[in-house]
Scaffold this active site. Sequence first.
Site, PDB file in Angstrom:
ATOM      1  N   ASP B  40       0.845  -1.198   0.000  1.00 45.69           N
ATOM      2  CA  ASP B  40       0.000   0.000   0.000  1.00 45.69           C
ATOM      3  C   ASP B  40       0.877   1.243   0.000  1.00 45.69           C
ATOM      4  OD1 ASP B  40      -2.297  -1.455   0.144  1.00 45.69           O
ATOM      5  OD2 ASP B  40      -2.929  -0.742   2.123  1.00 45.69           O
ATOM      6  N   LYS B  97      -7.976   0.709  -5.389  1.00 43.50           N
ATOM      7  CA  LYS B  97      -9.173   0.150  -4.767  1.00 43.50           C
ATOM      8  C   LYS B  97     -10.441   0.868  -5.223  1.00 43.50           C
ATOM      9  CE  LYS B  97      -6.901  -1.092  -0.379  1.00 43.50           C
ATOM     10  NZ  LYS B  97      -6.916  -2.550  -0.381  1.00 43.50           N
ATOM     11  N   GLY B 169      -5.463  -2.773   8.632  1.00 45.08           N
ATOM     12  CA  GLY B 169      -5.210  -1.599   9.453  1.00 45.08           C
ATOM     13  C   GLY B 169      -5.044  -1.889  10.926  1.00 45.08           C
ATOM     14  N   ARG B 181      -6.438 -20.275   6.894  1.00 45.54           N
ATOM     15  CA  ARG B 181      -6.676 -21.657   7.337  1.00 45.54           C
ATOM     16  C   ARG B 181      -8.086 -22.111   6.953  1.00 45.54           C
ATOM     17  NH1 ARG B 181      -2.985 -24.222  10.460  1.00 45.54           N
ATOM     18  NH2 ARG B 181      -1.581 -23.013  11.783  1.00 45.54           N
ATOM     19  N   GLY B 230      -3.186  -7.203   8.193  1.00 45.87           N
ATOM     20  CA  GLY B 230      -2.539  -7.336   9.497  1.00 45.87           C
ATOM     21  C   GLY B 230      -1.099  -7.811   9.446  1.00 45.87           C
ATOM     22  N   GLY B 251      -0.344  -3.636   3.955  1.00 48.67           N
ATOM     23  CA  GLY B 251      -1.019  -2.350   3.926  1.00 48.67           C
ATOM     24  C   GLY B 251      -0.297  -1.348   4.790  1.00 48.67           C
TER      25      GLY B 251
END
Lengths: 202, 310
Positions: B40, B97, B169, B181, B230, B251
């Site tokens: 990002d 985006k 974020g 998973r 994350g 990000g």
Amino acid sequence: MSDPRIGILALQGDVREHARALVAAGARPVEVRREAELDEVDGLVLPGGESTTIGRLLRVFGLLEPLRAKVAAGLPVFGSCAGMILLARDVVDGRPDQPLIGGLDMVVRRNAFGRQVDSFEADLDVVGVPGPPVHAVFIRAPWVDKAGDAVEVLARVAEAPVAVRQGPLLATAFHPELTGDFRVHRLFVDIVRSSPSVADRR
Amino acid sequence: MSEAQTASTSGQAAGSARQAGTAGVKRGMAEMLKGGVIMDVVTAEQARIAEDAGAVAVMALERVPADIRAQGGVARMSDPDMISEIIEAVSIPVMAKARIGHFVEAQVLQALGVDYVDESEVLTPADPHHHIDKRSFTVPFVCGATNLGEALRRIAEGAAMIRSKGEAGTGEVSNAVVHMRTIRADIGRLSALPAEELYAAAKELRAPVELVEEVARLGRLPVVLFTAGGIATPADAALMMQLGADGVFVGSGIFKSGDPARRARAIVEATTMYNDPDLLVKVSRGLGEAMVGINVTELPATARYADRGW
């Protein structure tokens, strides 16, 4: 000769698709990320991917000089798209510091056909690939701007060379690994078979 | 060029027209990003740092997710000037985006020349029922998913690449782990089913049976599966690669950290050498402060982006 062992440079890019194509073409693919692994292969594939990323990682992980030495010593190498750029003597519209392996006496133009919205598929006749045309997938693809006399042009789009060969080095601007038609990989496996194997070179 | 001239007689394009915007070039583009990191960026300067570090692409956006969280308000497609500046600044692919369901934002991004559109839950959704019909575009799309059914619904709409959503974020990797998973486990279950049970499975997944059959046969999605949401450290990136991601979106994790250039390089190297703990030690040293982050469990339900998308 048993099936040749062909390495795929696995720093970044479509390694899995080349592995599948090499198996179908009668070779044993192995992933190469370290210098020692380079010594164990009869030929090498440079996959599609981002050429600036792969070039930087070649330098960071100490593979650039060893690869140049292998190419100079006659290791057969096939590069598709980013791999074609890495095999070029020089690149237009690349980054100024972009590391290239070299070997093919040519200058390539990066992203020559345009951005992703300009990416396309087309049927091509390719010299050395018998049978119907090859269905070629071009993704933000390069073309060859200039080629030396020793470089044989195998295919063109409009006037631009998009597949070339110079001795044991083969390069395509398109991605034969994506289509399920593995005749270009078979051509490369034939080049590898007619070259000295790892065992012979020792 | 004597050989070249000889070759040119037989080496011409065989007369068929060039076809752009095919599923082949859309999905193929994502294949070329595998093993790479997409970062990002909110300025041309950040885009250059990302390219220097070895990013395979950049995601141009006005605010990184951490700032969208902190500042609130409606999050929309970025300013076209800013996206154009970033396209000019770097030679690698540029993504941007659009809001979920906002097909006009996607039309604008396509006309701007971006290389991939992310129909993203990080922006404020524009349509609470429908996603964009992505098949009608030349530009390819990536979409988020938390499970296999969601991934297959997006692919049915034309997505050429999937990313597990995680919780953008936060700098907290747990949701990325859960979503990756979950997708992998869902695929594993399908692969074990006899053919006649795939119809009921498709009904449960709320996805077309043809796609369900294809996934069962392949043992993976028919498109590339990245991870997102994350990832803040080289170890996070390597964790997600070991869990089966084809590549990584980062990000806020890079440009909200103390030394973005160094952290960006380290995450790129960790994504390539994800199975090499010695190398991971080396690249994890001396990175400075990681982004502070938010614990996902402390987020109220309304602040969870992963729940957006239908």
